[in-house]
Every structure is written in C-alpha cells, then in structure tokens.
Design an enzyme around this catalytic site. Structure first.
Site, mmCIF file in Angstrom:
data_model
loop_
_atom_site.group_PDB
_atom_site.id
_atom_site.type_symbol
_atom_site.label_atom_id
_atom_site.label_comp_id
_atom_site.label_asym_id
_atom_site.label_seq_id
_atom_site.Cartn_x
_atom_site.Cartn_y
_atom_site.Cartn_z
ATOM 1 N N ASN A 96 12.394 -55.712 58.063
ATOM 2 C CA ASN A 96 12.680 -56.579 56.902
ATOM 3 C C ASN A 96 11.779 -56.209 55.727
ATOM 4 O O ASN A 96 11.012 -57.015 55.210
ATOM 5 C CB ASN A 96 12.535 -58.060 57.261
ATOM 6 C CG ASN A 96 11.148 -58.437 57.716
ATOM 7 O OD1 ASN A 96 10.402 -57.606 58.230
ATOM 8 N ND2 ASN A 96 10.778 -59.688 57.526
ATOM 9 N N ASP A 309 3.771 -61.095 65.973
ATOM 10 C CA ASP A 309 4.467 -61.397 64.717
ATOM 11 C C ASP A 309 3.476 -61.321 63.548
ATOM 12 O O ASP A 309 3.474 -62.169 62.646
ATOM 13 C CB ASP A 309 5.159 -62.762 64.762
ATOM 14 C CG ASP A 309 6.093 -62.979 63.569
ATOM 15 O OD1 ASP A 309 6.349 -62.013 62.819
ATOM 16 O OD2 ASP A 309 6.565 -64.120 63.386
#
Lengths: 433, 310
Positions: A96, A309
């Site tokens: 992303n 993450d």
C-alpha cells in the site's frame, strides 16, 4: 567473506530438534560448524552468547517499508535497520505504497533498492487488485515471477465477495497466499478506536469488533469454497480467533497472525494516555476478553505467527487531533521485547513456541527457506538476551518514525544480536554499518 | 478563595467533587453581577483569552465573551471560517500563535473528541473545553449542576432523567460524569440507536422507554436532537422520534410535580420538546442560560485570577 563465532549460547531450533549449548561458526554466509569449544583463532568477530539464546533468524511478514513514494515516513534503509535492531533477519513489505505495488516493475524496483540498501532480506508482497481499488485483478502472475511472496490489499481490503473469491481462485494456481486486513469499512464507520465503553466515555467514534469478524467469517468460508490459502492479518477480536479456530477444525486453508500491541494492550490505553495518537491503529486494540483470546490462540497454536504491522508515520501525521491522526504504530524494535516480557516470562508460551511463531512458521507461510541452526544452512540468526532489562527510548530507534505507545516502557528481554546472511548486523541493539 | 489546582478544564470525568464544589460556590458568588445595573468587576483586568470555535455556536461563545467582559478581561473571538485554519493551519500552530500574542487562556469548541486534551499538552496557557465532538461539554454540565443545586439543594438521591440522543451528546456525558460523582440516580433514555455503549458500568440506568426514565424524576433534561450529527439512518423520521421520545406536558405528568425541566438549547420546538413544556411553570431553561454566564465567570476567575485576584 568474514567469519563469525557465536560462542556459548543455548541453540534452540525446535524444527530441527536442536536444543544444546554450543558454539556456532559462521563462514561464507553459512553455518560452517556447530560444536563445543570451537577455536576463535583466525575468526574475524566473536559474539559472546553465554547465558543467551541462539535462535533461527526471526521473520516479520507484515511490515510497511513505505517504498516507493512515502519515504518521508520510512525507507528501505531505515526500515530494515529497524528490523535488524529488533532482531529480524527478513521482512515482508506491504504494497500500500504510492504508487501501489501492483505490477512487476514496481516489485523489481523494491527488490533493487532492497539489494542495494537493505540491512536484511526484503520480500515484497503485491496488491490483489489494481491500485488496491478492489475492482480488477492486478498482474499477480507477473508479480510472482518478479518475486512477491503473497498478495494483499492491506489497508484497503477487497469489499466485493465475488472479487475476493475470484482472486483466491486465481492466486491459488500461483501458490500464493492472500493476506487480508479484515475490515468492513461500512461497519467500521469512520471510527478511530474500538467501539465499546471506552470509546463511549471518550466520545470517539468506535469501530465494532464485528467490522473485522464478518470479513474473517467471509474469508474462512471462501477459503473452504476455493481451497485457497487465506491469511488473516493482525487478528484483534475474540470472535475472530474463534472463527479461525473453527475454520481450521473444518479443514479450511486459513492462517493468522497476531501483533504485539494486540496481545499487550486494550482500548483502556487510549484513556490512560489521554487521546495520545500513538494508541491509534487499525484494527484497534480491543477489550480484555479479546486480548485474552489472542493470548489463548498463541498458546494453543491457533495463531500461526507474530507479525508487527510496523506502520511508521511522520510526526506531522500523528501530532494532530485523534480523529484526524493516521492509523498505525511502529513495531519492529519492540516486538521481541514484548514477546519475551509479555508471553514467555509469564509462561503463556514457551521459548520453543516463540521460535516457531517468529521464525519457522512465518518463513513457511511466505514460502521461503526457514532459517535453521544446522551446519550448511544460511546463517540467518537471532540471538536473544532473556534477562536484559531495558527501557524503550524513541531517540535510540533506527526507524525514521517513532510512533509507538511503548516509549518509556521497561521490558525484560531483548534481541542481542542479528546475523543476516552470515554478516553481523546488530549487537546489543546497535545497528552495524 | 483558593484557586483551582489545574491548568485546564477539559471535562468533568477527571474532576473531583471538591473541585466541582469550588466552581459552583464561586459561580453562586459571582452570579448576582449579571443582574446588577453596573455589570463590571475589575478582577481580571489585564488578562486576555480567546474563544476559538471550530463549530458554530451562539450561546456558548457569547456566554464566554460576556463572562470575561463582566470581569474586565479582554477577549477575542475566532470562528473557523474567518481564520487561517481555512488555509490549512494545524490546531497546534493556531494556538501557539495566539499564545505568542500573550493570551492567558484558550476557550475552544472543536468537532473532534479529545482535541482540547491535545491542545492542553502543547500550551502553557489554560485550555477550557467549550465542547469537543461527542465527548464533553464541561461548562454546560457545570451550569446544569448549578441550576439543579440552586433549586434542589443537593444531588444525592435525586432522579435525573436525560432524554434524547445520548450517543452523540457531550452534554449528556458531562452531566453523567458530574452527577454520578455525587450519588444522583441518573437515567438516560432515547432510541436504541442513539444510546451509548457501557454507560451501565458507570451506574447509569439506560432505557429506550422515556416513560421509565421520567417516572418520579426530580430533574428532566431534554437534549437537543442534533440533526446535523445524524450521518446515518439512526431513526426513520423526526415525526417518529417525536412520537416515542418527545417530551411534552402529558409525559411530564410522570415526573414529580416539582420537577425541573431543562434543555441545553437551542431547542427544536415540537421535536424533542413541546412548547407547552418548554415555556411551562417547571421550565428553568433561561435560568440555565444565566447560570452559564456565572459558571464561565467562575472558571475564568479560578483559572486566570489565581491567588492575587482583586
């Protein structure tokens, strides 16, 4: 190539039946010898590991390196420096970026920069759909040929069930796992934290746990339907863990990761830290029962691996009102400390489980050679100091961003050394070179 | 009179009953200035503050402005449309610029919960929360409490019914946080889609039946239906809302005969409150407005006046 002797540590590699105190001699990028009292004569460098644990190198399959296009948050040099400082020998980076990694050229760009600047191995992942817009499939085969290890529309999850089903069927023929950030954006409703008592008291819009759970349920069922491998990212809720446990029992090809912040924190942290935006992440940390379910899942093996993450953001994106702040916290440099302090020390998982959750299993999930403590294996090694008491300090971090709620925390247990491809990249939490 | 031992007024949740008592006592003492022919005390001469409003407000902004004028403080007002915020300046930069001009306090209304807490961390000047998103509206909570205390003497054991859109209401939260500290029996009632999670754990009685909340109530606080905050289909029509949750003379017969009827304003007459009730004998709605000036004078005095007040 230089030689390295890791002396006197407890070697622990359950996948290869290794648990012994021994020396490890590294030469030419591989483990040349494992034995007792190996000579250090002529060895370029010695790492004293007496009283420490020598493990197969740790791998984090969920990292945002922000390249290309968002290098003001993080770049491959700083992101991989943070990785080796945190004890990781390799990371899978999320697509992303800006532009989205949805084609072979961009994958090759990331691989090229990583080869030039990376402190550790970098395995790119590619988008499921073009631009992660959820409509047309990206060139998944081309990206696989260029080296991606999984596909994901992390952060912008595929909403349309049929698109997801076709993506699964398509990905399966390339033997690629689909990593899904499970979030129904309608249910999440623009929330800034977990929906519950705390969001209610703080007057913040909340994201109900069901926003994750309905997508987890969909994915588990679609995995049964298609046989494709679906990997649930950063599981945050009790019912999600239960759905995955059920899916696994039913034979679904589903795996799952948990993050250190989800097994450490609850939504109370937003109140305790008085709206500090470094408590804002997606999915959010939830309630005590959710955290407990994640701990149970880690203990009983329902949860396959620990991933961070790692989501660096610039201070300008975080030093704003809570609702306006970006989601995400950094995690590479605190993960090992939190796993030892919060999971191993209290006896929730064993050291052997820690090695499986952070090395063997994540490697298998992305289909790369699992690091191993056997002669002839590539020398990707993480040395742990289980007794080191240290305080998390922002100014010591190697990442370009410092958006973590754990600054100031005192932890017991730390990564002591990281060896990547036979080269010592970190010792005593200081990055080399 | 000792000052408050805090820099900022961010919400009632983190305040002690001693602090709230001090504010209400001070407001009682200052209230009669509002009704004097010469409405001016020199107490805050030489002090300055800004009202920084990122949302529209008439009542609260003007109430703060008058409160300062009655105490001789200088104030300036900034509304979002006329500020450099429209040019993309961050909240912190805006406030730091004002601080650099020498202001002593920032009174802020902001659409996002926690914005005043964020601001308070970055400023040496005092921050007074004039409403932050769905979170708190502490000066409204305090003026509601002052009104109740003046009429009922104390809070303990009083049944207080708060009716309406509780979920989006900062007024409801400040009232709940303040009144429960004193042992009031607080009820909240509204459509199930507009009730917040977890209020039961604060000891609040939560119901969808407005009659249940009104039964034997000493205080009825009707909230404004914030039509501008209804971004989703949370109730079908205003007519249906009014039928099930609107407060009028018939329903108010369930409350004690000497109940107080309150509303934070501005009212949607005929929607959440009937005109016959709003203008009826039990209504203390305009007293609330007067008390609002008194509470804001008290806060400015306690935060800016310090120990060397005139």
């Amino acid at each position: 190539m230089s030689t390295l002797l890791i002396r006197g540590g407890r070697l622990l590699d359950p996948a290869n039946g290794v648990d012994r105190v021994a020396d490890v001699l590294v030469a030419d990028g591989v483990i040349a010898r494992i034995g007792d009292e190996l000579s250090s004569v002529g060895v370029d460098r010695v790492v004293e590991a007496r009283g420490k644990v020598v493990a197969p190198g740790f791998i984090d399959i969920h990292v945002h390196l922000r390249t290309p296009g968002q290098e003001y948050k993080e770049d491959i040099r700083t992101g991989t420096a943070a990785a080796v400082r945190g004890g990781f020998v390799g990371v899978a980076c999320m697509p992303n970026t800006s532009p989205v990694i949805d084609n072979a050229v961009t994958v090759t760009y990331v691989n090229t920069i990583a080869a030039q600047q990376g402190h550790c191995k970098v395995w790119p992942t590619g988008a499921i759909t073009k631009g992660s817009k959820g409509a047309e499939l990206a060139e998944i085969g081309e990206m696989k040929a260029a080296g991606i290890v999984a596909i994901t529309d992390d952060g912008m999850p595929v909403e349309n069930g049929e698109t997801m089903r076709q993506a699964m069927i398509y990905a399966k023929q390339f033997n690629l796992m689909i990593m899904d950030h499970c979030e129904d954006k309608h249910l999440a409703g623009g929330g800034a934290m977990h929906f519950g008592k705390v969001s209610s008291l703080l007057g913040l819009k909340g994201m109900p746990a069901a926003a994750e759970e309905v997508q987890v349920a969909r994915d588990v069922l679609l995995s049964m339907e298609t046989g494709a491998h679906i990997h649930i990212q950063h599981v945050s809720s009790r019912r999600s863990v239960e759905l995955i446990r059920w899916g696994k029992a039913m034979g679904a090809n589903v795996t799952v990761e948990a993050t250190p912040h989800h097994f450490t924190l609850t939504d109370e942290i937003v109140m305790e830290m008085a709206y500090a935006t470094n408590t804002k992440m997606n999915p959010p940390v939830r309630e005590a029962a959710d955290r407990q379910a994640i701990l149970d899942g880690l203990r009983d093996g329902t949860i396959d691996c620990i991933a961070t993450d790692h989501a660096p953001h610039h201070v300008d994106e975080k030093e704003v009102e809570y609702q306006a702040a970006k989601f995400g916290i950094t995690g590479l440099e605190t993960a090992v400390g939190l796993v030892i302090d919060r999971l191993v020390k209290p006896g929730i998982i064993t050291l052997e489980q820690m090695v499986r959750l952070m090395s063997t299993r994540p490697a298998a999930l992305i289909g790369v050679q699992a690091p191993a403590l056997v002669e002839g294996a590539a020398a990707d090694i993480t040395v742990l100091d289980l007794e080191k008491v240290w305080t998390v300090r922002a100014e010591e971090m190697a990442s370009k961003s410092r958006n973590t709620p754990f600054v100031g925390w005192e932890l017991t247990g730390a990564p002591h050394a990281t060896v990547v491809g036979g080269v010592l990249k970190m010792e005593e939490m200081k990055v080399m070179g | 009179m000792a000052g408050l031992k805090r820099k900022d007024i961010l919400g009632l949740r983190e305040m002690s009953t001693e602090e709230i008592d001090l504010i209400l006592d001070t407001a009682d003492a200052l209230k009669d200035i509002v009704n004097r022919p010469i409405k001016k005390l020199p107490t805050l001469r030489g002090k300055s503050y800004v009202t920084l409003f990122y949302e529209n407000s008439t009542r609260t902004a003007k109430s703060f402005e008058l409160a300062g004028k009655y105490l001789s403080a200088d104030s300036i007002n900034i509304a979002v449309a006329s500020s450099s915020v429209a040019k993309g300046e961050t909240l912190v930069d805006t406030a730091r610029n004002l601080e650099a001009m020498g202001i002593d306090a920032v009174v802020m209304r902001h659409p996002m919960g926690g914005a005043p807490h964020f601001l308070a961390k970055h400023l040496k000047a005092s921050v007074i929360n004039a409403g932050d998103g769905m979170h708190e509206h502490p000066t409204q909570g305090l003026l509601d409490m002052l009104t109740i205390r003046q009429r009922k003497g104390a809070f303990k054991g009083l049944k207080v019914a708060i009716i309406g859109d509780i979920f989006h209401s900062r007024v409801a939260r400040s009232n709940v946080f303040g009144l429960t500290k004193y042992g009031a029996e607080v009820w909240v009632a509204g459509p199930s889609t507009l009730l917040p999670a977890g209020f039961e754990e604060l000891g609040v009685k939560v119901t969808t039946r407005v009659e249940e909340a009104l039964e034997g109530a000493d205080v009825v606080n009707v909230l404004r239906l914030q039509l501008e905050r209804q971004e989703k289909a949370l109730f079908p029509t205003v007519a249906e809302y009014s039928k099930f949750w609107g407060v009028g003379p018939e329903r108010l017969k369930l409350a004690k005969p000497d109940h107080l009827l309150m509303h934070p304003g501005p009212m949607n007459r005929g929607v959440e409150i009937a005109t016959a009730a709003a203008d009826g004998a039990q209504s203390v709605i305009l007293e609330q407005v007067t008390n609002g000036v008194a509470v804001r004078m008290a806060l400015l005095y306690l935060l800016l006046g310090g120990g060397d007040a005139a």
